[in-house]
Design an enzyme around this catalytic site. Structure first.
Site, PDB file in Angstrom:
ATOM      1  NE  ARG A  77     -11.476   6.269   7.298  1.00  0.00           N
ATOM      2  CZ  ARG A  77     -10.700   7.110   6.608  1.00  0.00           C
ATOM      3  NH1 ARG A  77      -9.487   6.744   6.228  1.00  0.00           N
ATOM      4  NH2 ARG A  77     -11.152   8.301   6.283  1.00  0.00           N
ATOM      5  NE  ARG A 100      -9.859   6.012  -1.526  1.00  0.00           N
ATOM      6  CZ  ARG A 100      -9.462   6.547  -0.368  1.00  0.00           C
ATOM      7  NH1 ARG A 100      -8.998   5.761   0.597  1.00  0.00           N
ATOM      8  NH2 ARG A 100      -9.513   7.849  -0.177  1.00  0.00           N
ATOM      9  CG  HIS A 178      -4.513   3.106   2.542  1.00  0.00           C
ATOM     10  ND1 HIS A 178      -4.723   2.930   3.887  1.00  0.00           N
ATOM     11  CD2 HIS A 178      -4.285   4.435   2.379  1.00  0.00           C
ATOM     12  CE1 HIS A 178      -4.636   4.094   4.507  1.00  0.00           C
ATOM     13  NE2 HIS A 178      -4.358   5.016   3.622  1.00  0.00           N
ATOM     14  CD  GLU A 282      -1.051   3.213   3.705  1.00  0.00           C
ATOM     15  OE1 GLU A 282      -1.247   3.791   4.794  1.00  0.00           O
ATOM     16  OE2 GLU A 282      -1.130   3.787   2.620  1.00  0.00           O
TER      17      GLU A 282
END
Ligand code: TA6
Length: 325
Positions: A77, A100, A178, A282
């Site tokens: 995160r 990811r 992101h 992003e």
């Protein structure tokens, strides 16, 4: 889980002395890039996930949640998650695709650097689908990610995706870097460069709207996919007197996300108050998915810089930053 990491020299060190591999949190391998003036970047092989970008004062410029879980198969995160082959929490794949949440490798056969490039702080990472991946996304690909720390401390991510299907089939994907930026206080942040653009509002079932004419400021949850955006976007942090500049190439869209208080509380790997100190902007390719035929390669990049901005004194004209070199 608290972020305590025992770093230890691993057996292998990469050829490039500005770049070394060590053990990070939970023993996950991570690469450290060091630039001569002191800026550093850290990228985990898990997810090819950039988790730190520090300036020459040692200040952390990216946000990583204090509750981030550095444990497969959960995505980390914060930092810069790679959303591939799908940017979406819906669809057939896991949220934002599986790239990811996979272990990448050091690319044994990296693309050559252009001859005039001297900086040596970089690493080349490679992802190919596993047999498991091919069951959920039946396409062969090679995804090469180059993470480069420039002499001025700029952080550049270059992605190359090649269709290596041998069955003659094309494939289609969507994509985003992101990026979670660290900000002092979200209520003191503004974004320049997205005014008057159309966007898809993720809070209203991707309803299409048009942004108003001023810089974007933040008083509540935002989750918007801006379309056909300029190559430069500025994020001004009033309190820190710092402006992040995103320069992007080949990525027409830009997602702006802050979960605000309610969603923050709903995420186990995100602190209840952490929404105040982060903003995702992003660089992405979402509205028009990318289709590659076998043998074709898609190459895109984003370059992040952090420049001092005395914006509060009115000396920094954001448009100059956007229109400058
Ligand atoms: O980029 C914005 C977004 O799509 C939001 O809708 C929110 O879901 C965020 O990504 C986080 O997604 P993640 O899968 O990383 O929890």
């Amino acid at each position: 889980m608290s972020r305590s990491e025992s770093e230890s020299e691993s057996s292998s060190s990469l050829e490039n002395k500005s770049c070394e591999i060590i053990k990070g949190i939970n023993g996950l391998d991570k690469i450290i890039l060091r630039e001569i003036h002191g800026t550093t970047v850290e990228v985990y092989l898990y997810g090819a996930h950039v988790t730190s970008w520090k300036n020459d004062q040692g200040e952390e410029l990216l946000f990583v949640s204090s509750k981030a879980v550095f444990k497969p198969p959960k995505a980390i995160r914060g930092g810069i998650p790679i959303c591939f082959p799908q940017f979406s929490n819906l669809g057939s794949l896991e949220a934002h695709g599986f790239a990811r949440c996979r272990l990448w490798s050091i690319d044994p056969d990296p693309p050559a650097f252009p001859p005039n490039v001297t900086n040596r702080a970089y690493v080349d990472l490679l992802l190919k689908p596993t047999e498991e991946d091919l069951k959920i996304w039946p396409h062969s690909f090679e995804y090469r990610l180059r993470v480069t720390l420039g002499p001025g401390g700029d952080l550049m991510l270059t992605s190359r995706v090649r269709n290596t299907n041998t069955d003659g089939k094309p494939f289609t994907f969507t994509f985003a870097y992101h990026t979670y930026f660290s900000v002092s206080d979200i209520s003191e942040v503004r974004v320049e460069g997205l005014e008057t653009l159309d966007y898809l509002d993720n809070l209203k079932n991707r309803e299409r709207n048009t942004e108003q004419g001023d810089a974007i400021t933040f008083e509540s949850e935002i989750d918007k996919i801006y379309l056909s955006t300029p190559s430069k976007i500025a994020i001004l942090d009033h309190e820190k007197k710092r402006t992040f500049v995103i320069r992007k190439d080949g990525l027409p869209d830009a997602v702006v996300w802050n979960p605000w208080d309610k969603k923050a509380k709903a995420m186990a790997d995100f602190g209840d108050e952490e929404y105040k100190h982060m903003l995702c902007v992003e660089a992405a390719a979402i509205e028009k998915p990318i289709t590659l035929k076998p043998g074709e390669e898609w190459k895109v990049r984003q370059e992040l810089s952090a420049v001092p901005s005395s914006y509060c004194s009115g000396q920094l004209d954001p448009n100059k930053v956007l229109k400058g070199s």
